[in-house]
Design a protein around this motif. Structure first.
Motif: not given
Length: 109
Positions: A81, A83, A86, A89
């Motif tokens: 993922d 994300k 954060p 990213e």
């Protein structure tokens, strides 16, 4: 380890690249492929959400002819993922793009 295990990863990448350019010099200083692999494995297990760690290890495996291991690490980078961290990213997305490109290269072999 600072920067999501990145310090270990960047250090190992420096060893790996110097190994490509001057294999004898790296052997003289003890930067063996096993050492490089251990440092990169540490980075990828220290912070698995930082996808560049998986991609860098896959790139190393590809360069050393360990294709199945490279595919496994590429799968981790591709399926991670972006994300999950954060602040990372954008960098995670770049690592995923690079992983897709390397996977295509491997599949063409």
């Amino acid at each position: 380890n600072y920067y999501y295990g990145g310090v270990s990863q960047y250090l190992a990448m420096a060893f790996a690249y110097s190994g490509k350019l001057a294999r004898k010099a790296t052997e003289m200083f003890g930067f063996t492929q096993a050492l490089i692999e251990r440092v990169m494995l540490f980075a990828s297990t220290f912070e698995p959400r930082y996808l560049r760690n998986h991609y860098a290890l896959a790139e190393f495996y590809y360069a050393t002819g360990k294709i199945e291991e490279a595919k496994e690490k590429l799968a981790l980078a591709l399926n991670g993922d972006p994300k999950a961290l954060p602040l990372m990213e954008p960098e995670n997305r770049i690592a995923q793009r690079q992983a897709r490109e390397l996977m295509k290269k491997i599949e063409k072999r």
